[in-house]
Design an enzyme around this catalytic site. Structure first.
Site, PDB file in Angstrom:
ATOM      1  N   LEU A 219       0.863  -1.174   0.000  1.00 45.06           N
ATOM      2  CA  LEU A 219       0.000   0.000   0.000  1.00 45.06           C
ATOM      3  C   LEU A 219       0.900   1.225   0.000  1.00 45.06           C
ATOM      4  O   LEU A 219       1.891   1.263   0.752  1.00 45.06           O
ATOM      5  CB  LEU A 219      -0.922   0.025   1.233  1.00 45.06           C
ATOM      6  CG  LEU A 219      -1.991  -1.070   1.334  1.00 45.06           C
ATOM      7  CD1 LEU A 219      -2.714  -0.950   2.671  1.00 45.06           C
ATOM      8  CD2 LEU A 219      -2.980  -0.987   0.196  1.00 45.06           C
ATOM      9  N   ASP A 220       0.570   2.215  -0.825  1.00 46.33           N
ATOM     10  CA  ASP A 220       1.414   3.407  -0.850  1.00 46.33           C
ATOM     11  C   ASP A 220       1.290   4.162   0.484  1.00 46.33           C
ATOM     12  O   ASP A 220       0.428   3.859   1.316  1.00 46.33           O
ATOM     13  CB  ASP A 220       1.062   4.309  -2.037  1.00 46.33           C
ATOM     14  CG  ASP A 220      -0.389   4.761  -2.018  1.00 46.33           C
ATOM     15  OD1 ASP A 220      -0.756   5.509  -1.086  1.00 46.33           O
ATOM     16  OD2 ASP A 220      -1.158   4.378  -2.920  1.00 46.33           O
ATOM     17  N   VAL A 221       2.159   5.148   0.671  1.00 49.39           N
ATOM     18  CA  VAL A 221       2.246   5.830   1.964  1.00 49.39           C
ATOM     19  C   VAL A 221       0.929   6.487   2.344  1.00 49.39           C
ATOM     20  O   VAL A 221       0.528   6.481   3.520  1.00 49.39           O
ATOM     21  CB  VAL A 221       3.382   6.884   1.917  1.00 49.39           C
ATOM     22  CG1 VAL A 221       3.459   7.637   3.234  1.00 49.39           C
ATOM     23  CG2 VAL A 221       4.707   6.228   1.614  1.00 49.39           C
TER      24      VAL A 221
ATOM     25  N   THR B 275      -2.124   5.566   1.421  1.00 51.54           N
ATOM     26  CA  THR B 275      -3.256   4.638   1.485  1.00 51.54           C
ATOM     27  C   THR B 275      -3.272   3.914   2.821  1.00 51.54           C
ATOM     28  O   THR B 275      -2.226   3.506   3.336  1.00 51.54           O
ATOM     29  CB  THR B 275      -3.180   3.619   0.339  1.00 51.54           C
ATOM     30  OG1 THR B 275      -3.174   4.324  -0.911  1.00 51.54           O
ATOM     31  CG2 THR B 275      -4.378   2.688   0.366  1.00 51.54           C
TER      32      THR B 275
END
Length: 403
Positions: A267-269, A271
């Site tokens: 998961l990106d930062v 999200t």
């Protein structure tokens, strides 16, 4: 007026004259007779009888007729007058049902209904007493073509140096040994893909693969399966050279800190939401492999209003720089002035796929939360917390990728 005169006044019932006026006339029942009032008593006590000051003879009250209570409805009537309904029940009384007069156990007799919440109500399910995994529904397996399987005699599954199958199941927490024996006799247990119905079969717990009602039973106690609710701003890595918050910072107080864990997917930062952590390498590979098409559910917040037709466009597919992408399902959850909350399900594992798809249709994502991966959901788990999956959840997760 003198004090003696006041005592004899009709207005004072405590005097001698007042007491005579309050006595009922006629055939007054004696004290102790049914339904009669007491001489010289209060008006309320006399009125509870046949009639205060009445000349009619006293009659004994009719015996109250006992009301029939349906055993099927008796539980709902114990909740008090607030739970009772004035409408007549449409259910047929138990005494009028066919077979009601027959003795229990005889042909045609009524069978007792299982009570919800009874001690043995959940005992017939694998891991039925666990808190998590009760509402995951039936076991879902990937829609992949399987090779034809040849029937193997149960004698070939028998390992003379092994452990009895029902004992292995009970030790794994499936159910009590007696219930496990019933599961085997009913043909609900598979060992290495073969249905076992004999109670004397012995197996090797280190190599055998057991399924109960399609649910995989994990016998390796060294394997760890956890769910992490990632907050915004945390990097989806175990270590970060730049010193940013990462997953290992939330594992310091966990008893499985010494295990080498994999995070399934990323998961990106910005999200938030669900990340699976495990040391089961085979499971991690299958969950991320596109051929197994494991669904992932996201809650997406965008600016409103959201025009009609965008959902159909996302389901039909949009063109991105690395090829077309589409969502499996689209549902509008909530709409407030200036904000719209949408639920999307997709099985693609491409980088930042949800954000890029909404950018392509002209609605940049304001907030993104992943709430479910396969059969495993966040529920009410608080942000930043880590919990171990229940054995029932692990069985559903393994079955979803064909393990």
């Amino acid at each position: 007026m003198t004090q003696a005169g006041r005592q004899g006044s009709p207005r004072n019932s405590s005097g001698r004259g007042g007491a005579d006026r309050n006595k009922p006339k006629g055939n007054t029942p004696r004290r102790g007779t049914a339904g009669g009032g007491f001489s010289g008593g209060s008006a309320g006590a006399g009125q509870r009888g046949q009639g205060f000051g009445s000349d009619r003879p006293q009659r004994a009250p009719k015996p109250r007729e006992e009301r029939f209570i349906d055993p099927d409805l008796a539980g709902s009537q114990q909740g008090g007058a607030s739970e009772r309904s004035s409408k007549p029940s449409s259910r047929k009384p138990a005494a009028r049902k066919p077979g009601a007069k027959k003795a229990p156990g005889t042909p045609g007799a009524l069978k007792p209904k299982p009570r919800t919440g009874a001690p043995g109500a959940a005992a017939s399910r694998a891991f039925g007493s666990e808190r998590f995994g009760q509402n995951l529904g039936p076991v879902r397996k990937p829609g992949r073509k399987k090779r034809p399987r040849t029937d193997v005699p149960q004698s070939e599954l028998h390992d003379a140096d092994g452990v009895r199958l029902q004992k292995v199941m009970a030790s794994a927490g499936v159910a009590s040994r007696r219930v496990c024996e019933e599961m085997i006799a009913e043909g609900r247990v598979e060992v290495d893909g073969q249905v076992v119905t004999e109670l004397g079969v012995r197996i090797d717990p280190a190599t055998a693969v057991i399924h109960v009602d399609g649910l995989r039973i994990q016998l390796d106690e060294n394997l760890v399966y956890m769910v992490f609710n990632k907050p915004k701003g945390v990097v989806s890595t175990m270590e970060d050279p730049d010193g940013r918050p990462c997953i290992s910072d939330f594992l310091k107080n966990n008893k499985n800190t010494g295990e080498r864990l994999f995070h399934v997917g990323r998961l990106d930062v910005a999200t938030e939401g669900l990340l699976l952590l495990t040391n089961d390498g085979e499971l991690a590979n299958r969950l991320t492999h596109p051929s197994y098409e494991v669904p992932k559910t996201y809650l997406v917040q965008v600016r409103g209003p959201f025009p009609q037709g965008i959902g159909a466009q996302l389901k039909a597919g949009v063109e991105l720089e690395d090829g077309p992408a589409a969502v499996d399902s689209f549902r509008l959850v909530d709409s407030t002035p200036g904000h719209v909350l949408i639920e999307v399900v997709l099985h693609s594992g491409k980088n930042r796929i949800v954000r890029r798809m909404f950018d392509a249709v002209g609605f940049p994502v304001q907030r993104l939360v992943r709430v479910k991966v396969g059969p495993i959901g966040l529920g009410d788990q608080r942000q930043g917390s880590i919990r171990n999956l229940g054995k029932q959840e692990v069985g559903h997760l393994l079955a979803s990728v064909g393990l």
